[in-house]
Every structure is written in structure tokens, then in C-alpha cells.
Write a protein that holds these residues in place. Sequence first.
Motif, PDB file in Angstrom:
ATOM      1  N   LYS B  31      87.587  17.608  30.049  1.00 43.39           N
ATOM      2  CA  LYS B  31      87.890  17.512  31.349  1.00 43.39           C
ATOM      3  C   LYS B  31      87.962  19.214  31.819  1.00 43.39           C
ATOM      4  O   LYS B  31      88.505  19.906  31.104  1.00 43.39           O
ATOM      5  N   THR B  32      87.179  19.714  32.788  1.00 42.96           N
ATOM      6  CA  THR B  32      87.307  21.103  33.354  1.00 42.96           C
ATOM      7  C   THR B  32      88.408  21.047  34.586  1.00 42.96           C
ATOM      8  O   THR B  32      88.762  19.802  34.987  1.00 42.96           O
ATOM      9  N   GLU B  33      88.718  22.337  34.985  1.00 41.46           N
ATOM     10  CA  GLU B  33      89.745  22.318  36.201  1.00 41.46           C
ATOM     11  C   GLU B  33      89.236  21.329  37.424  1.00 41.46           C
ATOM     12  O   GLU B  33      90.050  21.018  38.143  1.00 41.46           O
ATOM     13  N   ASP B  34      88.039  21.437  37.404  1.00 46.24           N
ATOM     14  CA  ASP B  34      87.471  20.838  38.819  1.00 46.24           C
ATOM     15  C   ASP B  34      87.285  19.203  38.799  1.00 46.24           C
ATOM     16  O   ASP B  34      86.659  18.737  39.546  1.00 46.24           O
ATOM     17  N   GLU B  38      82.798  18.243  30.521  1.00 46.10           N
ATOM     18  CA  GLU B  38      81.678  19.348  30.169  1.00 46.10           C
ATOM     19  C   GLU B  38      81.655  18.875  28.623  1.00 46.10           C
ATOM     20  O   GLU B  38      82.756  18.293  27.755  1.00 46.10           O
ATOM     21  N   SER B  39      80.540  19.333  27.981  1.00 47.58           N
ATOM     22  CA  SER B  39      80.307  19.094  26.526  1.00 47.58           C
ATOM     23  C   SER B  39      80.997  20.276  25.606  1.00 47.58           C
ATOM     24  O   SER B  39      81.437  21.167  26.241  1.00 47.58           O
ATOM     25  N   MET B  40      80.925  19.993  24.283  1.00 48.49           N
ATOM     26  CA  MET B  40      81.631  21.048  23.291  1.00 48.49           C
ATOM     27  C   MET B  40      80.645  22.239  23.779  1.00 48.49           C
ATOM     28  O   MET B  40      81.053  23.483  23.685  1.00 48.49           O
ATOM     29  N   LEU B  41      79.288  22.098  23.819  1.00 47.25           N
ATOM     30  CA  LEU B  41      78.476  23.272  24.041  1.00 47.25           C
ATOM     31  C   LEU B  41      78.743  24.055  25.187  1.00 47.25           C
ATOM     32  O   LEU B  41      78.902  25.461  25.146  1.00 47.25           O
ATOM     33  N   GLN B  42      78.949  23.282  26.345  1.00 47.67           N
ATOM     34  CA  GLN B  42      79.316  24.039  27.465  1.00 47.67           C
ATOM     35  C   GLN B  42      80.769  24.715  27.499  1.00 47.67           C
ATOM     36  O   GLN B  42      80.628  25.604  27.905  1.00 47.67           O
ATOM     37  N   ARG B  43      81.703  23.958  26.825  1.00 47.45           N
ATOM     38  CA  ARG B  43      82.961  24.380  26.863  1.00 47.45           C
ATOM     39  C   ARG B  43      82.912  25.886  25.824  1.00 47.45           C
ATOM     40  O   ARG B  43      83.516  26.951  26.409  1.00 47.45           O
ATOM     41  N   MET B  44      82.241  25.749  24.852  1.00 46.23           N
ATOM     42  CA  MET B  44      82.020  26.902  23.825  1.00 46.23           C
ATOM     43  C   MET B  44      81.417  28.180  24.602  1.00 46.23           C
ATOM     44  O   MET B  44      81.854  29.179  24.601  1.00 46.23           O
ATOM     45  N   TYR B  45      80.148  27.900  25.244  1.00 46.80           N
ATOM     46  CA  TYR B  45      79.774  28.810  26.010  1.00 46.80           C
ATOM     47  C   TYR B  45      80.385  29.418  27.189  1.00 46.80           C
ATOM     48  O   TYR B  45      80.411  30.686  27.201  1.00 46.80           O
ATOM     49  N   ARG B  46      81.085  28.597  27.917  1.00 41.53           N
ATOM     50  CA  ARG B  46      81.950  28.787  28.955  1.00 41.53           C
ATOM     51  C   ARG B  46      83.172  29.934  28.571  1.00 41.53           C
ATOM     52  O   ARG B  46      83.458  31.201  28.960  1.00 41.53           O
ATOM     53  N   TYR B  47      83.778  29.570  27.187  1.00 39.61           N
ATOM     54  CA  TYR B  47      84.846  30.318  26.906  1.00 39.61           C
ATOM     55  C   TYR B  47      84.315  31.750  26.262  1.00 39.61           C
ATOM     56  O   TYR B  47      85.157  32.567  26.380  1.00 39.61           O
ATOM     57  N   ILE B  48      83.309  31.794  25.628  1.00 36.65           N
ATOM     58  CA  ILE B  48      82.928  33.073  25.186  1.00 36.65           C
ATOM     59  C   ILE B  48      82.503  33.843  26.384  1.00 36.65           C
ATOM     60  O   ILE B  48      83.061  35.260  26.080  1.00 36.65           O
ATOM     61  N   THR B 257      84.401  12.731  13.996  1.00 45.57           N
ATOM     62  CA  THR B 257      84.370  11.332  13.759  1.00 45.57           C
ATOM     63  C   THR B 257      85.253  10.930  15.122  1.00 45.57           C
ATOM     64  O   THR B 257      85.895  11.694  15.778  1.00 45.57           O
ATOM     65  N   TRP B 258      85.206   9.681  15.413  1.00 43.16           N
ATOM     66  CA  TRP B 258      85.824   9.344  16.610  1.00 43.16           C
ATOM     67  C   TRP B 258      87.342   9.405  16.709  1.00 43.16           C
ATOM     68  O   TRP B 258      88.151   9.628  17.548  1.00 43.16           O
ATOM     69  N   ASN B 259      87.945   9.166  15.264  1.00 41.98           N
ATOM     70  CA  ASN B 259      89.130   9.600  15.096  1.00 41.98           C
ATOM     71  C   ASN B 259      89.613  10.847  15.728  1.00 41.98           C
ATOM     72  O   ASN B 259      90.724  11.030  16.417  1.00 41.98           O
ATOM     73  N   THR B 260      88.964  11.815  15.376  1.00 42.31           N
ATOM     74  CA  THR B 260      89.383  13.349  15.490  1.00 42.31           C
ATOM     75  C   THR B 260      89.006  13.630  16.954  1.00 42.31           C
ATOM     76  O   THR B 260      89.540  14.300  17.718  1.00 42.31           O
ATOM     77  N   LEU B 261      88.034  13.276  17.386  1.00 39.34           N
ATOM     78  CA  LEU B 261      87.466  13.433  18.840  1.00 39.34           C
ATOM     79  C   LEU B 261      88.168  12.717  19.635  1.00 39.34           C
ATOM     80  O   LEU B 261      88.705  13.559  20.590  1.00 39.34           O
ATOM     81  N   THR B 262      88.846  11.628  19.643  1.00 40.01           N
ATOM     82  CA  THR B 262      89.625  11.007  20.652  1.00 40.01           C
ATOM     83  C   THR B 262      91.189  11.848  20.881  1.00 40.01           C
ATOM     84  O   THR B 262      91.520  11.940  21.823  1.00 40.01           O
ATOM     85  N   GLU B 263      91.648  12.451  19.603  1.00 44.27           N
ATOM     86  CA  GLU B 263      92.715  13.223  19.643  1.00 44.27           C
ATOM     87  C   GLU B 263      92.646  14.366  20.649  1.00 44.27           C
ATOM     88  O   GLU B 263      93.660  14.958  21.116  1.00 44.27           O
ATOM     89  N   ALA B 264      91.369  14.984  20.796  1.00 42.90           N
ATOM     90  CA  ALA B 264      91.100  16.141  21.593  1.00 42.90           C
ATOM     91  C   ALA B 264      90.805  15.781  23.071  1.00 42.90           C
ATOM     92  O   ALA B 264      90.821  16.861  23.706  1.00 42.90           O
ATOM     93  N   MET B 265      90.669  14.278  23.409  1.00 48.61           N
ATOM     94  CA  MET B 265      90.377  14.211  24.946  1.00 48.61           C
ATOM     95  C   MET B 265      91.625  14.444  25.640  1.00 48.61           C
ATOM     96  O   MET B 265      92.784  14.401  24.998  1.00 48.61           O
ATOM     97  N   ASP B 266      91.397  14.884  26.882  1.00 47.26           N
ATOM     98  CA  ASP B 266      92.347  15.049  27.763  1.00 47.26           C
ATOM     99  C   ASP B 266      93.024  13.697  28.437  1.00 47.26           C
ATOM    100  O   ASP B 266      94.059  13.882  28.880  1.00 47.26           O
ATOM    101  N   GLY B 267      92.595  12.701  28.496  1.00 44.20           N
ATOM    102  CA  GLY B 267      93.105  11.457  28.689  1.00 44.20           C
ATOM    103  C   GLY B 267      92.797  10.190  28.204  1.00 44.20           C
ATOM    104  O   GLY B 267      91.975  10.314  27.217  1.00 44.20           O
ATOM    105  N   PRO B 268      93.121   8.829  28.184  1.00 49.42           N
ATOM    106  CA  PRO B 268      92.935   7.768  27.614  1.00 49.42           C
ATOM    107  C   PRO B 268      91.103   7.348  27.469  1.00 49.42           C
ATOM    108  O   PRO B 268      90.756   6.628  26.717  1.00 49.42           O
ATOM    109  N   ASP B 269      90.728   7.725  29.002  1.00 50.57           N
ATOM    110  CA  ASP B 269      89.390   7.188  28.897  1.00 50.57           C
ATOM    111  C   ASP B 269      88.321   8.158  29.801  1.00 50.57           C
ATOM    112  O   ASP B 269      89.122   8.966  30.481  1.00 50.57           O
ATOM    113  N   ILE B 270      87.238   8.080  29.869  1.00 47.06           N
ATOM    114  CA  ILE B 270      86.310   8.601  30.463  1.00 47.06           C
ATOM    115  C   ILE B 270      85.073   7.409  30.828  1.00 47.06           C
ATOM    116  O   ILE B 270      84.859   6.715  30.049  1.00 47.06           O
ATOM    117  N   GLY B 271      85.010   7.283  32.262  1.00 45.90           N
ATOM    118  CA  GLY B 271      84.099   6.166  32.573  1.00 45.90           C
ATOM    119  C   GLY B 271      84.671   5.278  33.197  1.00 45.90           C
ATOM    120  O   GLY B 271      85.897   5.157  33.174  1.00 45.90           O
TER     121      GLY B 271
END
Lengths: 437, 437
Positions: B31-34, B38-48, B257-271
Motif C-alpha cells: 500500500k502506498t500513501e495514496d 504497488e509491486s516490489m518493482l515499483q516500490r524498489m524503483y520509487r525508493y531508489i 513464499t506466501w508465508n514470508t510475503l504475507t508477513e510484509a503486507m500492510d493489512g490482512p487483505d487485498i481485494g
Amino acid sequence: MNIILLSGGSGKRLWPLSNDVRSKQFIKLFKTEDGQYESMLQRMYRYIRKADPYANITIATAKRQISAIHNQLGEGVDICVEPCRRDTFPAVALATAYLHDVQGVPGDAAVVVCPVDPFVKEDYFEALIKLEQQAKKGEANLVLMGIEPTYPSEKYGYILPKSKNAVSGVSSFIEKPDAKTAKQYIRQGALWNGGVFAYPLQYMLDKAHERIRFCGYYDLLGQYSALDSISMDYAVVEKEKQVQVMRFHGPWKDLGTWNTLTEAMDGPDIGNAIMDKTCQNVHVINELDLPILCMGLNDVVVSASPNGILVSDKTQSSYIKPFVDRLGQQTMFAEKSWGSFRVLDADAESLTIKVTLNPGHRMNYHSHKYRDEIWAVASGTGRAVIDGREQAVRAGDVLTMQAGSRHTILAESELKLIEVQLGKEICVQDKEKFDLE
Amino acid sequence: MNIILLSGGSGKRLWPLSNDVRSKQFIKLFKTEDGQYESMLQRMYRYIRKADPYANITIATAKRQISAIHNQLGEGVDICVEPCRRDTFPAVALATAYLHDVQGVPGDAAVVVCPVDPFVKEDYFEALIKLEQQAKKGEANLVLMGIEPTYPSEKYGYILPKSKNAVSGVSSFIEKPDAKTAKQYIRQGALWNGGVFAYPLQYMLDKAHERIRFCGYYDLLGQYSALDSISMDYAVVEKEKQVQVMRFHGPWKDLGTWNTLTEAMDGPDIGNAIMDKTCQNVHVINELDLPILCMGLNDVVVSASPNGILVSDKTQSSYIKPFVDRLGQQTMFAEKSWGSFRVLDADAESLTIKVTLNPGHRMNYHSHKYRDEIWAVASGTGRAVIDGREQAVRAGDVLTMQAGSRHTILAESELKLIEVQLGKEICVQDKEKFDLE
């Protein structure tokens, strides 16, 4: 045997497989010998026919179920349609009048009434025949089936018989008790009242005339919406002195929740499903075209249809209703008398559906005021009529219908269409039907 | 800063959200501020860009990812395309030659290489800048990032530094050890090798020339498919004497993996997801248009896309790969440089897809030999060209293209089409591209 099958219910508890137009009895869950799946309705109908090949079966149901019943049992099935919902007494009265006045069943014939949706085995159908025979004897006006309870359910009324004989008088009726009270009554020998009973036709007609002033079936049908909602138990059964109960031992289950329903399934999955070896007591019913992969789950039911996806602990699934109320569903798939459809995509100004027409069937000749439509023929052959002009169609053909144009299509072989509806106001109400000249 | 982002991977472990054309770095999970995702790619690009607004970012990737990268980062992004897959050394060599020969980056400039898919926070990008500065100092040919381990992972190689200083020489490298060995090395101060490193451009060009006979980027590109597959670690890093390691403490996670990925999510659900109150540690990522209802689940991930539905215990989800191999997927959705598409229905002789074209974009001008196509414009405005004839199109329009006819469509506003493909042999290979005159 004259038998009235009561087909009602809304089936919210079995979301997403049941919806407003598909009650639980229409979900295809049971494997037949040829590897196909059949619904509770189809299963019940088939077993009655097997027990009594000459059974006169009439299905008492609401208007919105007609299409699904025709789809699953064919056009030949006898349906007594309730114009609106008015509980079991008006429904049985109407169906009984229908048997008498439309089908010509004589007043001294016995009639058996039973709901379409309990999950039962062959012995149940033998019991129905015995019930009819008992009603014919004339020892009582009403013969009830008393189901031997397997647990102190709070969902059923109870019948307390006078004796432990196969057929007995009734000492009293108990309305749905709490579990503790149910336990006490079961200890005294009480049986479940599953809404299964038999009577001489004229008896029920008389009971109907006592409460309603009408002359014949068509008159009763005409005033149906003005009738009071009242249950059979309350209007007739609990007041009747000449009543017997016939005990039934065999399996009898209400498959009203995912928990009970999955117990009755023949295998762990229906549809495209994969489970890893660590899954325990998991059931998947998948009506989508996508694969469902389950890993490491215990006591879970996964159920998917174009209306949505349920993933639930089995026990917890019985609390589903308030969530389904919140979802407020659009009908995303339905079985019609002519075939079926499912929604592929819904957007602000378009709706894309896939239509399957069964061979020899056609949809109504109709038009829409506010939308254009396209048919892309995906497979099969048939004949389309657009504004009176008939043409042969086959796979690969594309037809376009402007708003206002009258159209229908008849399937020669099974016909699959992709229908794209285009317009600013797409709704099911925008449909005018015409006779095909 | 000159930075090469390595974007690879097939992402089977994140089925059904990743597939052959969408690796995990393209899944929109953060989740972005707005309030957008965004994807990992978009996030990485934006932060760089945020850490260094003047960063010269080049993405080294395979051909099949170009569309998705353009879709997510725009057409302006610099991509160095590997004609085929040849491990990290050829990829870095090619990208370095691209920087030098195409972009004109001088030989004494420092270059940072990092994979696109670790999940990191802002301090990581500060560390990248420090890594570049350290490489510029010329104390070593290679400066590696050494990530302080959080557990004895078997997935990474380890670097044993000579000291505990922020920057240190390297005493030895350890290839992926078992957990027990990893534990011992960690006790000795070993750091994870996350494949992040910096070097003076000319150094890597020299290393490339040592192994490969080529003159310049285009020559290297031409012979790329003939190159040996060899990893950067094996070809260069572990052989280099003039090597330093810079320790990095901050969070650094492989969301493989889904296990590690869900740990990094900002909330419990998307969609579209609903969970009852009895759900604990449940994550839902739903890319379908259907609601997902979860009840009574613990430690479960539910993930749904047009490719399928995963319902898995989180720990168990790391064993997904063999099941996905078995599924052998068709691509049911994809992001293209001009927009996106998803398959709505696939039948024997028809394929129905929903196409979204971004404003100002168009698909290739193309034809099909063995299928007719229909476009029903669901929303938006644009211009279509069919066999050289251009026409304006808008919501409600229907266009039909016979097999052989050349066609394209350009979106003026966002344009949504329902495309029905009709034919006996529908396949992605049946497509011929043309220049639009």
C-alpha cells in the motif's frame, strides 16, 4: 402413490453455491453410478420413481424455481406453482386441490407430502410407501412420519407417540424445544417431526374448505396471495385427534449447512481441486473453471461459484447467514428451462455472459429497450430469429441485435453463445417478451 | 548512482498470483500513501529515486518481462534485455557493457548491482549509496553488501568478514550451507550474501573480456545465447582478492513464499475479502471480481487470480512448487506495455478475453490466420484501424475482424473491450504483426 414434493427454501446457508434462484436442493453434489453428479431434487425424484415406477409426483414450488426444476427433471414434470410464499398449509391445500381438480385424483386416494431436501437412503422411500398404505387403511385422518432422533436437535418439532409400536397414536406434539428439553422428550420416546405425512385427499380438501372459502383449484390459485401464512403443523396436524405416527429409523439428515452437507458427499471434492497429503477432513466444491489448490488444512470447506468463494472451518460455517445478507448478491449463474447461463464479466456499461442452450430448446422471443446485444456462437448449431427473419447459425457466427429488435435462438445441437450486452442501463427488468409468429 | 536492477525469476512459489509472465516482483502487494497498491518493482524503483533523484537505473531482465516493466514503470525506463536466460555473470556483464557502450557511462564510474525482489526499508537505499561511495574509493575491486543474518538460512551463501568493522576485508565465502553449519558460521560473524555489490565499471568489463571474446555491447548481445551459464559468485566474487564487505543491519527479506510475503503486507487483505472475527493470522489476496468469505481460519493464506485459487496453511505453502508444475498453466492474465488482459472464458472453439488499453496506447497492428475476432467496446473512446481503414470507436460499438484482416485499436481514454475469438485453432502463436502505415 400420489406424492407432493415441497420444494422451497432460499439456501443462503449454502452460499456461494446456492443463491436467490438456486436453493440447496438444486446443487449437484451426489455422484450417480455413471460418475455424473445429481442434485438432492434429482436424487429424490429418481429414488421415488425407483420405489414406485407409477408414482404420481407433483412438485409444489414457487415461480422462481420452475426453470431450475424443468432444467433438472425435464419439461414433463408436474409442477403446482404457488404464486407467492404462504407457508405449508396453503401450499399443501393448493397442491391437494391441484391433484383433485387438474389431475383428477379421487377423494379417497391417499396423498403423501414430503419436503424435497432431506438426505435419505432407499429405506426412506419404502417408508413413504408404507405411510401411504397406512393412510389408505382409514384408521386415522393423518399419518405422520416420526423420525427416530439421533441427537437433541433444536431445529425440529417432536412427536410423542402413545406406544413404541411401528404405528401408534400420538400423545402430544412439542414445538421446537431447546436442547435440554429435547433430551428429556427423547428419553420419553419422542420422534422428530420432519414434515412428512399422508392423508386421504378428501380430508385435506375439507380442512382447506374449513379455513378458506373457495370453489376448486383455479379459484384457490386466484386468491392465493390473499391467504394467511400458516404452517401445516399449526393449522391441521396439532389439532387433529385422528392422527397416527409411523416411526422411521433409517438415515434422515437435513443438509442445511456446509458442515452437514459435506458429511453426505461421496468424496472429498467436486470440480477442479487438488489437495496435498497434509489436508485432513477437507471438502472442496468448485463450480469455477479455475483450479483450487489446498495445502495443510484441517476441517475446512472450500466452496466456489461465480457468486463467490467460501473458505471456512466446518463448524464455523453454520454462522454464514449474516455475511451472505451483507453481500447482497447479483445472480451470477442460473439454470433455466432452456439451459443455463453464467456471468463472465460485469462492468458499468457492459455485461458479458455465457449462455448454454440445450438441444431442442430456445429462449423467449424478446427485446430490450436500453441495450444492444451481440451473440458470438462458440459452439453448436441452431436457428436464430431477429425481427421475424430466421437464419441458420453455427460456431463462429456473430449476430448483433440493436436495442428494440426482437430476437431468440433455438438450439439444434447444444449451443454455446458468448452474449455481450452493451448499454448505459443494463438490468434484468429491461426485457419484453413476444409470441413467436 | 549507476544501478543495475536484476529482474528475474519465474515465481512459481507465489502461484496463483505469479505465473510465466508475471514474476513475484510484479504483484501489487504494498500500500502506498495514496491507498493504491504497488509491486516490489515499483516500490524498489520509487525508493531508489527517492534516495537519489539522479540515479541512472537500468533493469536487466528477460524479454518476457518487458511488457510488465513498461506497464508498471512507464515507457521511459531503461531496460537491458537478455535474449535468453544465462545466470548472473553473463547478465551483469551484458548490463555493464550496455551502461558503457549505449549509455556512455565512463569506466571509472562505480556501478551497483542488486536484485529487484528483496523486501527492504529506506535504510537499504542509504546503504546502496554508501556501497557505491565505497566502490569509488578504489580500495577494492568489489564491494559486497553483507546482510546481518536473522536466522541460519539454507537459502543464502555466507560471507565471513575479517573484522567486525562497517567495512572489512573478506576472509572466506561459504556456499549455501545446511542450517547447522550456517549456525556455526553465524557464530563466527558470517553475513548473508544477498547478491548486492558495487564495482568500478571497467573492472567488470575486464572480467567479462577475460571469459568472453567480444567487442562491445552489441557483439556480446549477439552471442549471448552461446554463453555459458555461470553465476556471478562463482565466476568473479569468490575468486577476487581485492574484495570488501560492507555490513548491513536493517530489514532485508526474501518474499519468496506466501508465508514470508504475507508477513510484509500492510493489512490482512487485498481485494474483495470478508473475514469473520474468529479468523486469526489469515491473509487474503484476491484479484478476482468475486468476494472471498473466510470463517474460522487460523494461519491460512488465500490467494486468488484468474489462474486459480490457493488455500493453504502458511507454513505448508512453501511446498507449493511441485503442485504448480503439475498444473501446467495457461496464461490467464497479463500486464502488457499497452494495458492488460484477462481470460474470461476458454472453450474448444472460442476464447473470450477482457482487454484494457491505457490512454494513448495501442496494441500491435496484427492479423490472425485461423480465427475471427469481435471487439465489443465496453467503455472509453479510441480509434480502430481495420485493413487500413481508420474509424472512431466508443462504448457500445461492435467491430468484427475476419481471419486475415489486419487490425489494431488505440485508446484515447481508457478503453475496455470484450474480445471474442472464434475459430477451430485458437493459439497465441497465430499472430502476424505489421507496421501501421
